[in-house]
Design a protein around this motif. Structure first.
Motif, PDB file in Angstrom:
ATOM      1  N   GLN A 135       0.831  -1.207   0.000  1.00 50.77           N
ATOM      2  CA  GLN A 135       0.000   0.000   0.000  1.00 50.77           C
ATOM      3  C   GLN A 135       0.866   1.258   0.000  1.00 50.77           C
ATOM      4  OE1 GLN A 135      -3.304   0.483  -0.395  1.00 50.77           O
ATOM      5  NE2 GLN A 135      -3.315  -1.709  -0.865  1.00 50.77           N
ATOM      6  N   ALA A 136       1.980   1.203   0.704  1.00 51.40           N
ATOM      7  CA  ALA A 136       2.887   2.352   0.738  1.00 51.40           C
ATOM      8  C   ALA A 136       3.458   2.618  -0.653  1.00 51.40           C
ATOM      9  CB  ALA A 136       4.015   2.095   1.733  1.00 51.40           C
ATOM     10  N   ILE A 137       3.763   1.543  -1.389  1.00 49.58           N
ATOM     11  CA  ILE A 137       4.265   1.688  -2.758  1.00 49.58           C
ATOM     12  C   ILE A 137       3.168   2.233  -3.664  1.00 49.58           C
ATOM     13  CG2 ILE A 137       5.129   0.430  -4.778  1.00 49.58           C
ATOM     14  CD1 ILE A 137       6.556  -1.465  -2.838  1.00 49.58           C
ATOM     15  N   CYS A 138       1.951   1.768  -3.475  1.00 47.57           N
ATOM     16  CA  CYS A 138       0.814   2.265  -4.262  1.00 47.57           C
ATOM     17  C   CYS A 138       0.652   3.769  -4.095  1.00 47.57           C
ATOM     18  CB  CYS A 138      -0.480   1.569  -3.843  1.00 47.57           C
ATOM     19  SG  CYS A 138      -0.634  -0.134  -4.412  1.00 47.57           S
ATOM     20  N   GLN A 139       0.773   4.233  -2.879  1.00 51.11           N
ATOM     21  CA  GLN A 139       0.582   5.653  -2.605  1.00 51.11           C
ATOM     22  C   GLN A 139       1.629   6.501  -3.323  1.00 51.11           C
ATOM     23  OE1 GLN A 139       0.464   6.145   1.640  1.00 51.11           O
ATOM     24  NE2 GLN A 139      -1.360   4.869   1.891  1.00 51.11           N
ATOM     25  N   ILE A 140       2.865   5.992  -3.387  1.00 49.91           N
ATOM     26  CA  ILE A 140       3.910   6.714  -4.114  1.00 49.91           C
ATOM     27  C   ILE A 140       3.569   6.785  -5.594  1.00 49.91           C
ATOM     28  CG2 ILE A 140       6.329   6.651  -4.846  1.00 49.91           C
ATOM     29  CD1 ILE A 140       6.096   7.473  -2.009  1.00 49.91           C
ATOM     30  N   GLY A 141       3.153   5.640  -6.156  1.00 50.87           N
ATOM     31  CA  GLY A 141       2.859   5.577  -7.577  1.00 50.87           C
ATOM     32  C   GLY A 141       1.634   6.368  -7.988  1.00 50.87           C
ATOM     33  N   ASP A 142       0.702   6.570  -7.062  1.00 48.52           N
ATOM     34  CA  ASP A 142      -0.530   7.291  -7.384  1.00 48.52           C
ATOM     35  C   ASP A 142      -0.354   8.807  -7.385  1.00 48.52           C
ATOM     36  OD1 ASP A 142      -1.893   4.945  -7.712  1.00 48.52           O
ATOM     37  OD2 ASP A 142      -2.691   4.904  -5.667  1.00 48.52           O
ATOM     38  N   LYS A 143       0.757   9.278  -6.879  1.00 52.68           N
ATOM     39  CA  LYS A 143       0.984  10.718  -6.840  1.00 52.68           C
ATOM     40  C   LYS A 143       1.277  11.243  -8.242  1.00 52.68           C
ATOM     41  CE  LYS A 143       2.801  10.849  -2.105  1.00 52.68           C
ATOM     42  NZ  LYS A 143       3.968  11.164  -1.247  1.00 52.68           N
TER      43      LYS A 143
ATOM     44  N   LYS B 176       6.846  12.267 -13.312  1.00 55.39           N
ATOM     45  CA  LYS B 176       7.873  13.259 -13.608  1.00 55.39           C
ATOM     46  C   LYS B 176       9.196  12.953 -12.911  1.00 55.39           C
ATOM     47  CE  LYS B 176       4.447  16.942 -14.235  1.00 55.39           C
ATOM     48  NZ  LYS B 176       3.987  18.281 -13.798  1.00 55.39           N
ATOM     49  N   MET B 177       9.204  11.944 -12.068  1.00 55.46           N
ATOM     50  CA  MET B 177      10.435  11.578 -11.363  1.00 55.46           C
ATOM     51  C   MET B 177      11.481  11.029 -12.318  1.00 55.46           C
ATOM     52  SD  MET B 177       9.365   9.580  -7.875  1.00 55.46           S
ATOM     53  CE  MET B 177       8.395  10.341  -6.594  1.00 55.46           C
ATOM     54  N   LYS B 178      12.736  11.299 -12.038  1.00 55.39           N
ATOM     55  CA  LYS B 178      13.817  10.670 -12.787  1.00 55.39           C
ATOM     56  C   LYS B 178      13.843   9.181 -12.435  1.00 55.39           C
ATOM     57  CE  LYS B 178      16.635  14.852 -13.044  1.00 55.39           C
ATOM     58  NZ  LYS B 178      17.943  15.482 -12.709  1.00 55.39           N
TER      59      LYS B 178
END
Length: 229
Positions: free
Chosen positions: A90-98, A103-105
């Motif tokens: 879920q923590a990874i999902c939250q990062i990806g949903d932003k 735009k991240m390198k």
């Protein structure tokens, strides 16, 4: 009447990795011919074509893999992340949903994943992060090519490759095309290709070690990591 459906998950990062390996082998094969004919400009152009393609597909592998990790985190069973806890996925999902994620390198994406699950980030000041960062910069030089990049001599436009810090970063990493040097476009060689692919695999290997799961490309490793020449 029974209606069934088949769901297929595609991990195209593996295709990119295998393609990069293929381009590297082709460049190496041509370089063996070049050893007998240093001044064959046609061969050199082909070598550079395959090697440049390796750089492009190697970085494409890196970018695709990061996106696939985020996609797996959304799967009910966790996909390749099933060894992680539900809270970690879920923590990874939250990062990806932003919105900022796209735009991240590329290397920032990997470290953001590790940071989200309280794992060690991969330093860019030492290997494998340092070499991977250089590979990406070389790829960017080709994708965002500027006219002065491969100029040589004393009365040329400023900003040539030999005037950039990248030249120091690749010295000693690999050999240029036979009969050329790193100061010119000779660095786009079979040696560069092999180094780029191995650097990418070393980087993602470290990522998976830190994450605590097996690499999703493990089944093609024997073909990718063997000697290219």
């Amino acid at each position: 009447m029974i209606i069934t459906s088949i769901k297929i998950l595609t991990y195209y990062s593996i295709q990119h990795l295998q393609t990069a390996e293929y381009f590297t082998k082709r460049a190496a094969r041509l370089e063996r011919r070049t050893n007998k004919d240093f001044f064959n400009s046609n061969l050199n152009s082909l070598i550079q074509g395959y090697s440049a393609s390796t750089l492009l597909t190697t970085v494409a592998f890196l970018e695709a893999l990061a996106n696939e990790i985020f996609a797996d985190a959304h799967l009910p069973d966790g996909g390749n992340l099933r060894k992680l806890s539900e809270s970690e996925r879920q923590a990874i999902c939250q990062i990806g949903d932003k919105q900022t994620f796209d735009k991240m390198k590329p290397l920032c994406k990997y470290n953001s994943i590790l940071q989200a699950v309280n794992k060690n980030r991969i330093s860019l000041g030492s290997n494998p992060g340092q070499d991977m960062s250089t590979v990406i910069k070389l790829r960017n030089e080709l994708v965002h090519y500027k006219a002065e990049l491969f100029d040589s001599g004393t009365t040329v436009r400023s900003g040539t490759f030999e005037q950039r810090k990248l030249l120091d970063k690749i010295k000693g990493r690999f050999e240029p095309i036979p009969g050329t040097n790193l100061n010119s476009s000779g660095w786009i060689s079979a040696g560069c290709s092999e180094w780029a692919v191995k650097s990418a695999v070393a980087y993602t290997d470290r990522f998976f070690v830190e994450l605590g799961i097996d690499p999703i490309y493990e089944h093609v490793r024997p073909k990718i990591t063997k000697k290219f020449k």
